[in-house]
Design an enzyme around this catalytic site. Structure first.
Site, PDB file in Angstrom:
ATOM      1  N   VAL A 139       0.834  -1.194   0.000  1.00 24.24           N
ATOM      2  CA  VAL A 139       0.000   0.000   0.000  1.00 24.24           C
ATOM      3  C   VAL A 139       0.872   1.248   0.000  1.00 24.24           C
ATOM      4  CG1 VAL A 139      -1.898  -1.156   1.164  1.00 24.24           C
ATOM      5  CG2 VAL A 139      -0.146  -0.010   2.522  1.00 24.24           C
ATOM      6  N   GLU A 144      -3.277  -8.356  -0.805  1.00 24.99           N
ATOM      7  CA  GLU A 144      -3.906  -8.177   0.508  1.00 24.99           C
ATOM      8  C   GLU A 144      -4.983  -7.098   0.425  1.00 24.99           C
ATOM      9  OE1 GLU A 144      -0.192  -8.668   3.523  1.00 24.99           O
ATOM     10  OE2 GLU A 144      -0.257  -6.856   2.321  1.00 24.99           O
ATOM     11  N   GLY A 170       2.489  -8.219   5.254  1.00 21.35           N
ATOM     12  CA  GLY A 170       2.461  -9.412   4.418  1.00 21.35           C
ATOM     13  C   GLY A 170       3.611  -9.506   3.439  1.00 21.35           C
TER      14      GLY A 170
END
Length: 538
Positions: free
Chosen positions: A306, A330, A424
C-alpha cells in the site's frame, strides 16, 4: 361580547385544534414509518429472530469486555473494523481510576478509534500483528506496549495451535447475520473467521453503512491444522473455494450493536514526480520481461503493498499496454479498483477493500459491477505462501532501506524505531515468482540515502530480493554474485549525491576485508551513526 364574535373565536379554536390533530397524526405516521423501516432493516440485517433480542447499546456491549482479556477484532487496514464498541470501551476506561488492560489481536492495521485511542487511553498491554498508527507506534517504541510483529499469514495458525493465548471475546463488524447465526463480513476479512471460531464470545456490530450488496464478495475458507492440512485448491486468482459467510452460530453471539458509520479510510496523496518515475521504471522493466519471454503478455497475478508508490505503479498499469491482468494481494486500493474499471484487470483477490474517501462513493455506486470481479479471502489464504508459489505472484513492496547486497529493511528506522511492521511482504517475498522492492533513493530532503552499505535491520535477506527499483533506475539481482549485486545497485539505483560514496565504501571493503560479501565492519553502519549525530548521511 357579541354572539358573532364568540362564534368566530370558537371556529378559530376548532381550526387550531384540527391543525394540531393533523400534525400529531402526521408525526405518528412518520414515527410508524420509521419504526416500520427500522424493523425492515433489522429483518434484512439480522435474519435470525431470536438474535434480534440480543441487540444492545455499545455501552452495554463494552461492559462485557473485562480487564486482562484477549480481545480480537475484525477488519484489515481501516476497513471492516468495529466502530462503536471500541469507542464505548475507551469512554468506560477513561472514567475508571484503576488500570484496565487487554491484549489486542487484529488482522492488520485498524481504525484510529482502536489503535490510536486505545493506545492513548493505556488500554493495550500487547499488540499483534501489525499497525500503522502514530500513537500506537509511540507506545511501542517507548516500551509501553509489547508488540509482536509477525508475518500476517502466520497469525491464524498461532491461534489455532494455541501458540499465543486464545481469544476471550471477538468484536466483529458485519453486513448481516444469517438465519443460522453466521456472519456476513463487511469490507475487511483479515482473521475474522479464525477469531470467531476460537473466541468464547462474539460481539457483532451490524453496520448499516456497509451495503448489503457486499454479501457474496467473501470467500471464506480456513485451513486444518497439520498434519491434517490439505492442498489449497486455488490455481488462479479468481477461484472461489469457500462460503460467503463466517461460520459462527447464534449461541456464541453475546451481543449485537447496530451502527451506521463508514470506514475511515486514508486519503491517498497525489502521485509525486519521484513516485511516477519509480512507476515508469518498474513498468518498463515488466515490458522488458515480457519481450524476453520471462513473463506472459498478461503478466502473472500482481501483489502490491500500500501507499503512494504502490498506487502510482498500479495506476501506471492502467495506461500501459497490458490487459487481462489479475491481482492476488492483501489490500484492494483505488488503483486496483481503477484497473477493474478501465478494463485492464479481470479479477482481483484480496482480504480487504480499502478505497480512499474520494473513491468510496464510486465503489458503492458500482458495487454490483465490482462484486463480479472481486474475491475477499481470510488473510491466511490471501497471504498463503503455497498459493503465491503455485500461481507465480509478482510481488511489489516498499522498502525503508536497502543495502548494496540487496538486503531489505521494511520496518525499523535507524535500526531501532518501529515504523509499522513487516505485514504481508514476507509472506510473498520469499515465495513469489518475481520479488520487487521499490523505494525512493533518498529521504529527509536528501539527508538520508535509502541505499546504504549495510541495512540497520533485516526483514528480507538478499536471497529473497530479486529486483530493486528507485526513481534512478532498476537493478535486476537474479543470478548475480554479491559483488555483482553491489555494482548493479550502486550504478542503477543510488542517488547521485551518494553514488561515489557508496562505490568508495564497496571498493575499500573489497580491498580491506575481501570475501564473498565484502564489508568493512568499522564503517558498515557509519552512515546511520553519522545521521544520528549530525542529521545527515552526507
Amino acid at each position: 361580547m357579541s354572539k358573532g364574535i364568540k362564534n368566530s373565536q370558537l371556529k378559530k379554536k376548532n381550526v387550531k385544534a384540527s391543525n394540531v390533530a393533523e400534525k400529531i397524526e402526521e408525526k405518528v405516521e412518520k414515527t410508524d414509518k420509521v419504526v416500520e423501516k427500522a424493523a425492515e432493516v433489522t429483518e434484512k440485517r439480522i435474519r435470525n429472530l431470536k438474535l434480534q433480542e440480543k441487540v444492545v447499546t455499545a455501552d452495554v456491549a463494552a461492559d462485557m469486555i473485562e480487564n486482562g482479556m484477549i480481545v480480537a477484532i475484525s477488519g484489515f487496514t481501516p476497513s471492516g473494523y468495529p466502530k462503536e464498541v471500541p469507542k464505548a470501551l475507551t469512554k468506560k476506561v477513561n472514567a475508571l481510576e484503576e488500570e484496565f488492560k487487554v491484549t489486542l489481536y487484529t488482522g492488520s492495521s485498524t481504525g484510529a478509534d482502536i489503535d490510536g485511542e486505545w493506545a492513548k487511553a493505556g488500554i493495550i498491554e500487547r499488540r499483534i500483528p501489525y499497525q500503522t498508527n502514530s500513537d500506537m507506534r509511540k507506545k511501542i517504541n517507548d516500551g509501553s506496549i509489547k508488540y509482536a510483529d509477525m508475518h500476517l499469514s502466520h497469525m491464524a495458525q498461532y491461534i489455532n495451535y494455541s501458540v499465543i493465548p486464545k481469544v476471550d471475546i471477538a468484536i466483529i463488524e458485519a453486513v448481516a447475520i444469517t438465519e443460522e447465526g453466521d456472519i456476513i463480513p463487511s469490507t475487511g476479512i483479515g482473521n475474522t473467521a479464525t477469531f470467531v471460531e476460537n473466541a468464547d464470545k462474539v460481539i457483532v456490530e451490524i453496520n448499516e453503512a456497509q451495503p448489503l450488496e457486499l454479501e457474496g464478495m467473501a470467500d471464506i475458507y480456513t485451513l486444518k491444522n497439520p498434519p491434517r492440512r490439505e492442498p489449497i485448491p486455488i490455481v488462479n486468482a479468481g477461484n472461489r473455494i469457500g462460503t460467503t459467510y463466517v461460520t459462527c452460530g447464534s449461541e456464541k453471539i453475546c451481543a449485537i450493536v447496530m451502527t451506521n458509520t463508514q470506514d475511515k479510510t486514508r486519503p491517498l496523496t497525489e502521485v509525486s514526480p519521484v513516485s511516477q518515475a519509480i512507476s515508469d521504471n518498474l513498468i518498463g522493466f515488466l515490458n522488458k520481461e515480457v519481450e524476453e519471454g520471462k513473463l506472459p503478455k498478461n503478466l502473472l497475478p500482481i501483489q502490491s503493498g500500500v501507499g503512494s508508490v504502490a498506487n502510482a505503479v498500479l495506476a501506471g498499469l492502467c495506461e500501459s499496454n497490458f490487459k487481462n491482468l489479475s491481482c492476488y494481494t492483501e489490500v484492494i486500493q483505488d488503483s486496483m479498483l481503477k484497473l477493474i474499471k478501465c478494463g485492464k484487470a479481470d479479477v482481483v483477490s484480496g482480504t480487504s477493500i480499502s478505497p480512499s474517501p474520494e473513491m468510496l462513493p464510486e465503489f458503492i455506486k458500482d458495487i454490483n459491477f465490482f462484486r463480479e470481479k472481486i474475491v475477499l479471502r481470510p488473510q491466511e489464504i490471501s497471504n498463503n505462501p503455497e498459493i503465491a508459489r503455485r500461481i507465480g505472484v509478482i510481488s511489489i513492496n516498499t522498502a525503508l532501506e536497502v543495502d548494496i547486497y540487496g538486503n531489505v529493511n521494511s520496518t525499523h528506522v535507524m535500526g531501532s524505531k518501529m515504523m509499522n511492521g513487516i505485514g504481508g511482504s514476507g509472506d510473498f517475498a520469499r515465495n513469489a515468482y518475481l520479488t520487487i522492492f521499490t523505494t525512493e533513493s533518498i529521504a529527509k530532503k536528501g539527508d538520508i540515502s535509502s541505499i546504504v552499505p549495510m541495512v540497520s535491520h533485516v526483514d528480507h535477506t538478499e536471497h529473497d530480493v530479486m529486483v530493486i527499483v528507485t526513481e534512478q533506475g532498476v537493478a535486476d539481482l537474479r543470478g548475480l554474485s554479491p559483488r555483482e549485486k553491489a555494482v548493479a545497485i550502486i550504478e542503477n539505483c543510488v542517488h547521485p549525491d551518494y553514488k561515489d560514496m557508496l562505490m568508495e565504501y564497496f571498493e575499500e571493503a573489497c580491498k580491506s576485508s575481501g570475501g564473498n560479501t565484502p564489508h568493512n565492519l568499522e564503517k558498515a553502519l557509519s552512515w546511520h551513526t553519522k545521521f544520528i549525530k549530525t542529521g545527515s548521511m552526507k
